[in-house]
Motif scaffolding. Structure first.
Motif, PDB file in Angstrom:
ATOM      1  N   GLU A  42      33.263   5.584  24.901  1.00 19.38           N
ATOM      2  CA  GLU A  42      32.857   5.891  23.538  1.00 19.38           C
ATOM      3  C   GLU A  42      31.626   6.782  23.557  1.00 19.38           C
ATOM      4  OE1 GLU A  42      34.032   2.072  20.774  1.00 19.38           O
ATOM      5  OE2 GLU A  42      32.075   2.068  21.746  1.00 19.38           O
ATOM      6  N   VAL A  43      31.438   7.509  22.476  1.00 20.41           N
ATOM      7  CA  VAL A  43      30.206   8.253  22.256  1.00 20.41           C
ATOM      8  C   VAL A  43      29.167   7.260  21.733  1.00 20.41           C
ATOM      9  CG1 VAL A  43      29.118  10.104  20.934  1.00 20.41           C
ATOM     10  CG2 VAL A  43      31.490  10.358  21.736  1.00 20.41           C
ATOM     11  N   TYR A  95      29.087  18.236  19.551  1.00 20.61           N
ATOM     12  CA  TYR A  95      28.877  18.623  18.157  1.00 20.61           C
ATOM     13  C   TYR A  95      27.864  17.694  17.511  1.00 20.61           C
ATOM     14  CZ  TYR A  95      33.492  20.680  19.027  1.00 20.61           C
ATOM     15  OH  TYR A  95      34.551  21.378  19.563  1.00 20.61           O
ATOM     16  N   TYR A 150      27.041  16.645  13.407  1.00 22.20           N
ATOM     17  CA  TYR A 150      27.371  16.717  11.996  1.00 22.20           C
ATOM     18  C   TYR A 150      26.358  15.861  11.247  1.00 22.20           C
ATOM     19  CZ  TYR A 150      32.070  18.269  13.456  1.00 22.20           C
ATOM     20  OH  TYR A 150      33.136  18.962  14.004  1.00 22.20           O
ATOM     21  N   GLN A 204      25.752  13.738   7.273  1.00 24.52           N
ATOM     22  CA  GLN A 204      26.315  13.343   5.984  1.00 24.52           C
ATOM     23  C   GLN A 204      25.182  12.803   5.119  1.00 24.52           C
ATOM     24  OE1 GLN A 204      29.243  10.132   5.955  1.00 24.52           O
ATOM     25  NE2 GLN A 204      30.263  11.037   4.178  1.00 24.52           N
ATOM     26  N   VAL A 232      30.731  15.076   5.005  1.00 29.58           N
ATOM     27  CA  VAL A 232      30.301  15.282   6.383  1.00 29.58           C
ATOM     28  C   VAL A 232      30.259  16.795   6.620  1.00 29.58           C
ATOM     29  CG1 VAL A 232      30.877  14.912   8.805  1.00 29.58           C
ATOM     30  CG2 VAL A 232      31.371  13.116   7.111  1.00 29.58           C
ATOM     31  N   PHE A 258      29.258  20.117   9.192  1.00 31.76           N
ATOM     32  CA  PHE A 258      29.050  20.605  10.553  1.00 31.76           C
ATOM     33  C   PHE A 258      27.666  21.231  10.685  1.00 31.76           C
ATOM     34  CE2 PHE A 258      29.708  22.659  14.495  1.00 31.76           C
ATOM     35  CZ  PHE A 258      29.390  24.007  14.377  1.00 31.76           C
ATOM     36  N   PHE A 284      25.862  12.451  12.881  1.00 28.65           N
ATOM     37  CA  PHE A 284      26.925  12.055  13.802  1.00 28.65           C
ATOM     38  C   PHE A 284      27.009  13.040  14.963  1.00 28.65           C
ATOM     39  CE2 PHE A 284      28.755   8.759  11.269  1.00 28.65           C
ATOM     40  CZ  PHE A 284      28.689   9.170   9.949  1.00 28.65           C
ATOM     41  N   ARG A 298      34.292  16.422  22.701  1.00 28.36           N
ATOM     42  CA  ARG A 298      35.709  16.774  22.865  1.00 28.36           C
ATOM     43  C   ARG A 298      35.938  17.181  24.302  1.00 28.36           C
ATOM     44  NH1 ARG A 298      38.776  21.590  22.207  1.00 28.36           N
ATOM     45  NH2 ARG A 298      36.942  22.841  21.747  1.00 28.36           N
ATOM     46  N   GLU A 356      41.126  15.893  20.508  1.00 27.10           N
ATOM     47  CA  GLU A 356      40.427  15.393  19.331  1.00 27.10           C
ATOM     48  C   GLU A 356      38.947  15.263  19.607  1.00 27.10           C
ATOM     49  OE1 GLU A 356      42.270  11.159  19.634  1.00 27.10           O
ATOM     50  OE2 GLU A 356      40.408  10.909  18.474  1.00 27.10           O
ATOM     51  N   GLN A 357      38.188  15.266  18.514  1.00 24.89           N
ATOM     52  CA  GLN A 357      36.758  15.015  18.613  1.00 24.89           C
ATOM     53  C   GLN A 357      36.543  13.513  18.444  1.00 24.89           C
ATOM     54  OE1 GLN A 357      34.144  17.485  16.222  1.00 24.89           O
ATOM     55  NE2 GLN A 357      35.527  19.236  16.436  1.00 24.89           N
ATOM     56  N   PHE A 413      33.839  10.602  17.704  1.00 23.57           N
ATOM     57  CA  PHE A 413      32.564  10.502  17.016  1.00 23.57           C
ATOM     58  C   PHE A 413      31.762   9.291  17.474  1.00 23.57           C
ATOM     59  CE2 PHE A 413      32.391  13.665  13.617  1.00 23.57           C
ATOM     60  CZ  PHE A 413      33.669  14.203  13.709  1.00 23.57           C
ATOM     61  N   GLY A 414      30.451   9.464  17.455  1.00 26.04           N
ATOM     62  CA  GLY A 414      29.557   8.348  17.656  1.00 26.04           C
ATOM     63  C   GLY A 414      29.385   7.566  16.368  1.00 26.04           C
ATOM     64  N   PRO A 415      28.644   6.457  16.429  1.00 22.75           N
ATOM     65  CA  PRO A 415      28.474   5.605  15.254  1.00 22.75           C
ATOM     66  C   PRO A 415      27.487   6.158  14.237  1.00 22.75           C
ATOM     67  CG  PRO A 415      27.280   4.697  17.103  1.00 22.75           C
ATOM     68  CD  PRO A 415      28.041   5.867  17.636  1.00 22.75           C
TER      69      PRO A 415
END
Lengths: 114, 110
Positions: A3-4, A33, A35, A37, A43, A45, A91, A95, A102-103, A105-107
């Motif tokens: 996991e990230v 990446y 991002y 929010q 969300v 980029f 976030f 990838r 797919e990308q 994502f972290g929490p």
């Protein structure tokens, strides 16, 4: 399953202070990446990073922002002088690099600027 | 510039009812379309992408280039489907940064 990960989960800072948000991407991934929010919004980029350099950035990613991969595992986002409007969930994603990957994502890190 | 529109902020249905979460996009070219889901207190995760044409957890989505839509559908909603759903696109080649819609919260009531 790998996991990230992101640290911290919540960061509170004073306006004008520098913050560094940390991410550990999945170990064999090549693209990274950031991002963000803002509460109640989309969300968005910020920046993508490949082969130790920025490959793309959005209009949001101005001179106040920088990214770095200081070692083989961490991927950091630095905000030099935080503003109130930087308060958001940030976030990290990574990838693998193959077409169609797919990308992951972290929490997220919740940044609160007071 | 590319844009993704999800017109519904909230969609509330009863268990067993059909679900359709709408997504429209504007982009000149051949984008890749995705649906991401975020369950309560969990991270964003990929649900499905148009190129794989698969069904995940009973959900399907068909890319309609004529209508520039990528609606997410499920014939019979389950309570565990309650989550935030985001439609997103990226360029088909090169750039992989995702452009997200504003999200639709799906509430499945018992």
């Amino acid at each position: 399953e790998p996991e990230v990960t992101q640290t911290p989960s919540h960061q509170v800072t004073q306006m004008g202070q520098e913050v560094i948000l940390r991410c550990v991407p999945i170990s064999n991934h090549l693209y990274f990446y950031w991002y963000r929010q803002i509460l109640g919004q989309k969300v968005e980029f910020l920046v993508s990073f490949y082969n130790n350099e920025i490959s793309e950035k959005s209009e949001i990613f101005d001179d106040q922002f920088s990214v770095e991969r200081p070692d083989g595992s961490n991927f950091t986002l630095k905000i030099r002088s935080t503003k109130l409007e930087d308060s958001a969930m940030y976030f990290c994603a990574s990838r693998g690099g193959l077409s169609g990957d797919e990308q992951f994502f972290g929490p997220g890190t919740r940044l609160t600027v007071l | 510039a590319q844009r993704v529109t999800q017109p519904e902020k909230l969609l509330s249905v009863f268990k067993g009812a059909p679900v359709e979460l709408k997504c429209n996009y504007s982009y000149s070219g051949s984008p890749e379309l995705f649906w991401y889901v975020q369950y309560s207190r969990q991270r964003l995760q990929l649900l499905l992408r148009h190129i794989s044409r698969e069904s995940i957890k009973g959900f399907t989505a068909d890319l309609n280039k004529g209508e520039t839509s990528f609606h997410l559908k499920k014939p019979f909603a389950q309570e565990e489907d309650s989550a935030m759903y985001y439609c997103a696109l990226s360029w088909a080649t090169g750039r992989r940064a995702l452009t997200f819609g504003s999200g639709t919260r799906l509430q499945v009531q018992p």
